[in-house]
Design a protein around this motif. Structure first.
Motif, mmCIF file in Angstrom:
data_model
loop_
_atom_site.group_PDB
_atom_site.id
_atom_site.type_symbol
_atom_site.label_atom_id
_atom_site.label_comp_id
_atom_site.label_asym_id
_atom_site.label_seq_id
_atom_site.Cartn_x
_atom_site.Cartn_y
_atom_site.Cartn_z
ATOM 1 N N VAL A 1 0.843 -1.206 0.000
ATOM 2 C CA VAL A 1 0.000 0.000 0.000
ATOM 3 C C VAL A 1 0.871 1.246 0.000
ATOM 4 C CG1 VAL A 1 -1.742 1.286 1.306
ATOM 5 C CG2 VAL A 1 -1.957 -1.181 1.065
ATOM 6 N N SER A 2 1.983 1.217 0.717
ATOM 7 C CA SER A 2 2.853 2.393 0.727
ATOM 8 C C SER A 2 3.535 2.598 -0.624
ATOM 9 C CB SER A 2 3.887 2.296 1.841
ATOM 10 O OG SER A 2 4.954 1.458 1.481
ATOM 11 N N ALA A 3 3.705 1.535 -1.395
ATOM 12 C CA ALA A 3 4.281 1.687 -2.733
ATOM 13 C C ALA A 3 3.272 2.261 -3.718
ATOM 14 C CB ALA A 3 4.792 0.347 -3.246
ATOM 15 N N LEU A 4 1.995 2.135 -3.416
ATOM 16 C CA LEU A 4 0.957 2.641 -4.315
ATOM 17 C C LEU A 4 0.785 4.145 -4.238
ATOM 18 C CD1 LEU A 4 -1.874 -0.020 -3.887
ATOM 19 C CD2 LEU A 4 -0.337 0.273 -5.825
ATOM 20 N N VAL A 5 1.057 4.728 -3.069
ATOM 21 C CA VAL A 5 0.817 6.159 -2.874
ATOM 22 C C VAL A 5 2.120 6.860 -2.522
ATOM 23 C CG1 VAL A 5 -1.585 5.829 -2.187
ATOM 24 C CG2 VAL A 5 0.191 5.836 -0.459
ATOM 25 N N VAL A 6 2.092 8.179 -2.604
ATOM 26 C CA VAL A 6 3.288 8.975 -2.330
ATOM 27 C C VAL A 6 3.334 9.421 -0.866
ATOM 28 C CG1 VAL A 6 4.533 11.076 -2.966
ATOM 29 C CG2 VAL A 6 3.380 9.737 -4.713
ATOM 30 N N GLN A 7 2.181 9.808 -0.335
ATOM 31 C CA GLN A 7 2.121 10.347 1.029
ATOM 32 C C GLN A 7 2.115 9.224 2.074
ATOM 33 O OE1 GLN A 7 2.228 13.595 1.730
ATOM 34 N NE2 GLN A 7 2.359 14.040 -0.455
ATOM 35 N N PRO A 8 2.975 9.298 3.090
ATOM 36 C CA PRO A 8 3.007 8.257 4.119
ATOM 37 C C PRO A 8 1.717 8.151 4.937
ATOM 38 C CG PRO A 8 4.963 9.645 4.246
ATOM 39 C CD PRO A 8 4.055 10.279 3.261
ATOM 40 N N VAL A 9 1.062 9.285 5.174
ATOM 41 C CA VAL A 9 -0.179 9.260 5.954
ATOM 42 C C VAL A 9 -1.271 8.534 5.174
ATOM 43 C CG1 VAL A 9 -1.956 10.694 7.012
ATOM 44 C CG2 VAL A 9 0.434 11.351 7.202
ATOM 45 N N VAL A 10 -1.334 8.792 3.884
ATOM 46 C CA VAL A 10 -2.322 8.112 3.037
ATOM 47 C C VAL A 10 -2.016 6.623 2.991
ATOM 48 C CG1 VAL A 10 -3.271 7.980 0.700
ATOM 49 C CG2 VAL A 10 -2.719 10.197 1.698
ATOM 50 N N ALA A 11 -0.746 6.258 2.957
ATOM 51 C CA ALA A 11 -0.361 4.847 2.955
ATOM 52 C C ALA A 11 -0.778 4.167 4.254
ATOM 53 C CB ALA A 11 1.144 4.710 2.754
ATOM 54 N N ALA A 12 -0.569 4.846 5.372
ATOM 55 C CA ALA A 12 -0.953 4.267 6.663
ATOM 56 C C ALA A 12 -2.462 4.088 6.762
ATOM 57 C CB ALA A 12 -0.449 5.153 7.796
ATOM 58 N N ILE A 13 -3.205 5.082 6.340
ATOM 59 C CA ILE A 13 -4.670 4.986 6.383
ATOM 60 C C ILE A 13 -5.156 3.923 5.402
ATOM 61 C CG2 ILE A 13 -6.804 6.252 5.893
ATOM 62 C CD1 ILE A 13 -5.367 8.762 6.991
ATOM 63 N N GLY A 14 -4.538 3.853 4.221
ATOM 64 C CA GLY A 14 -4.921 2.844 3.240
ATOM 65 C C GLY A 14 -4.646 1.436 3.724
ATOM 66 N N ALA A 15 -3.476 1.224 4.329
ATOM 67 C CA ALA A 15 -3.155 -0.103 4.860
ATOM 68 C C ALA A 15 -4.112 -0.475 5.989
ATOM 69 C CB ALA A 15 -1.711 -0.141 5.354
ATOM 70 N N LEU A 16 -4.417 0.489 6.843
ATOM 71 C CA LEU A 16 -5.369 0.225 7.923
ATOM 72 C C LEU A 16 -6.743 -0.107 7.364
ATOM 73 C CD1 LEU A 16 -5.832 0.180 10.988
ATOM 74 C CD2 LEU A 16 -6.429 2.593 10.822
ATOM 75 N N ALA A 17 -7.148 0.578 6.304
ATOM 76 C CA ALA A 17 -8.456 0.309 5.696
ATOM 77 C C ALA A 17 -8.500 -1.089 5.081
ATOM 78 C CB ALA A 17 -8.761 1.369 4.635
ATOM 79 N N VAL A 18 -7.432 -1.485 4.404
ATOM 80 C CA VAL A 18 -7.400 -2.828 3.810
ATOM 81 C C VAL A 18 -7.417 -3.893 4.907
ATOM 82 C CG1 VAL A 18 -6.000 -4.431 2.450
ATOM 83 C CG2 VAL A 18 -6.273 -2.075 1.702
ATOM 84 N N LEU A 19 -6.624 -3.695 5.949
ATOM 85 C CA LEU A 19 -6.594 -4.671 7.043
ATOM 86 C C LEU A 19 -7.928 -4.718 7.778
ATOM 87 C CD1 LEU A 19 -3.006 -4.045 8.425
ATOM 88 C CD2 LEU A 19 -3.817 -5.959 7.054
ATOM 89 N N LEU A 20 -8.568 -3.573 7.949
ATOM 90 C CA LEU A 20 -9.893 -3.549 8.563
ATOM 91 C C LEU A 20 -10.903 -4.285 7.685
ATOM 92 C CD1 LEU A 20 -11.710 -2.500 10.869
ATOM 93 C CD2 LEU A 20 -12.110 -0.477 9.454
ATOM 94 N N GLY A 21 -10.804 -4.102 6.369
ATOM 95 C CA GLY A 21 -11.687 -4.823 5.455
ATOM 96 C C GLY A 21 -11.481 -6.322 5.528
ATOM 97 N N LEU A 22 -10.226 -6.765 5.615
ATOM 98 C CA LEU A 22 -9.960 -8.198 5.759
ATOM 99 C C LEU A 22 -10.505 -8.727 7.076
ATOM 100 C CD1 LEU A 22 -6.328 -8.452 4.359
ATOM 101 C CD2 LEU A 22 -8.385 -9.460 3.378
ATOM 102 N N TRP A 23 -10.348 -7.942 8.134
ATOM 103 C CA TRP A 23 -10.875 -8.371 9.433
ATOM 104 C C TRP A 23 -12.404 -8.443 9.408
ATOM 105 C CZ3 TRP A 23 -13.820 -5.608 13.081
ATOM 106 C CH2 TRP A 23 -14.033 -6.284 14.269
ATOM 107 N N LEU A 24 -13.052 -7.454 8.787
ATOM 108 C CA LEU A 24 -14.510 -7.475 8.687
ATOM 109 C C LEU A 24 -14.998 -8.654 7.851
ATOM 110 C CD1 LEU A 24 -15.369 -3.695 8.330
ATOM 111 C CD2 LEU A 24 -15.879 -5.202 10.255
ATOM 112 N N ALA A 25 -14.262 -8.996 6.788
ATOM 113 C CA ALA A 25 -14.623 -10.161 5.977
ATOM 114 C C ALA A 25 -14.557 -11.430 6.814
ATOM 115 C CB ALA A 25 -13.703 -10.271 4.772
ATOM 116 N N ASP A 26 -13.552 -11.517 7.675
ATOM 117 C CA ASP A 26 -13.445 -12.685 8.547
ATOM 118 C C ASP A 26 -14.519 -12.676 9.621
ATOM 119 O OD1 ASP A 26 -12.306 -15.040 9.711
ATOM 120 O OD2 ASP A 26 -11.378 -13.755 11.219
ATOM 121 N N ALA A 27 -14.772 -11.508 10.206
ATOM 122 C CA ALA A 27 -15.764 -11.426 11.287
ATOM 123 C C ALA A 27 -17.173 -11.682 10.779
ATOM 124 C CB ALA A 27 -15.686 -10.054 11.951
#
Length: 142
Positions: free
Chosen positions: A60-86
């Motif tokens: 995710v950090s390789a996809l975007v330039v801004q580190p904050v956007v990368a952190a939020i994007g990675a958190l969103a993807v991980l949250l989505g994976l967790w919600l899919a499991d839950a």
């Protein structure tokens, strides 16, 4: 080489944290009997889970330039994976099998399955290869 270096450095740091967190309950062994196998299985599962999260975060950090956007994007993807499991209704559903937390649940029960080990290895390799491809593409095309 840059991607693998970042991954190894990040995983080494996270594994130190997990190692110390796994060693802390061993103090309880002084006063009460403990299932060491369960503790080691959980520790190994947590090590593999952190490595897979690190690989996904690097992609995710390789996809975007801004580190904050990368952190939020990675958190969103991980949250989505967790919600899919839950939201999966049982242990043997497709969503449960495809999510890292679903595979970690076997380690949490003290079961070391080769399918879970292969899953985490493939998960890490997949996202690391995607990251390497993205970094190469960024270098080549700007």
């Amino acid at each position: 080489q840059i991607v693998l270096g970042k991954f190894v450095g990040l995983v080494f740091f996270l594994w130190l944290v997990v190692l110390f967190c796994t060693l802390m309950p061993l103090v309880l062994e002084l006063g009460t009997p403990m299932d060491i196998g369960m503790l080691l299985a959980n520790g190994l599962g947590l090590l593999l889970l952190t490595a897979s999260y690190a690989a996904l975060g690097l992609y995710v950090s390789a996809l975007v330039v801004q580190p904050v956007v990368a952190a939020i994007g990675a958190l969103a993807v991980l949250l989505g994976l967790w919600l899919a499991d839950a939201s999966s209704s049982g242990d043997f559903t497709l969503w449960h099998a495809l999510t890292p937390t679903g595979q970690f649940s076997w380690f949490n029960r003290g079961l070391l399955g080769s399918s879970s080990l292969v899953y985490f290895l493939l998960f890490c390799m997949f996202f690391l290869l995607l990251t390497i491809r993205r970094v190469r593409s960024n270098r080549m095309y700007g």
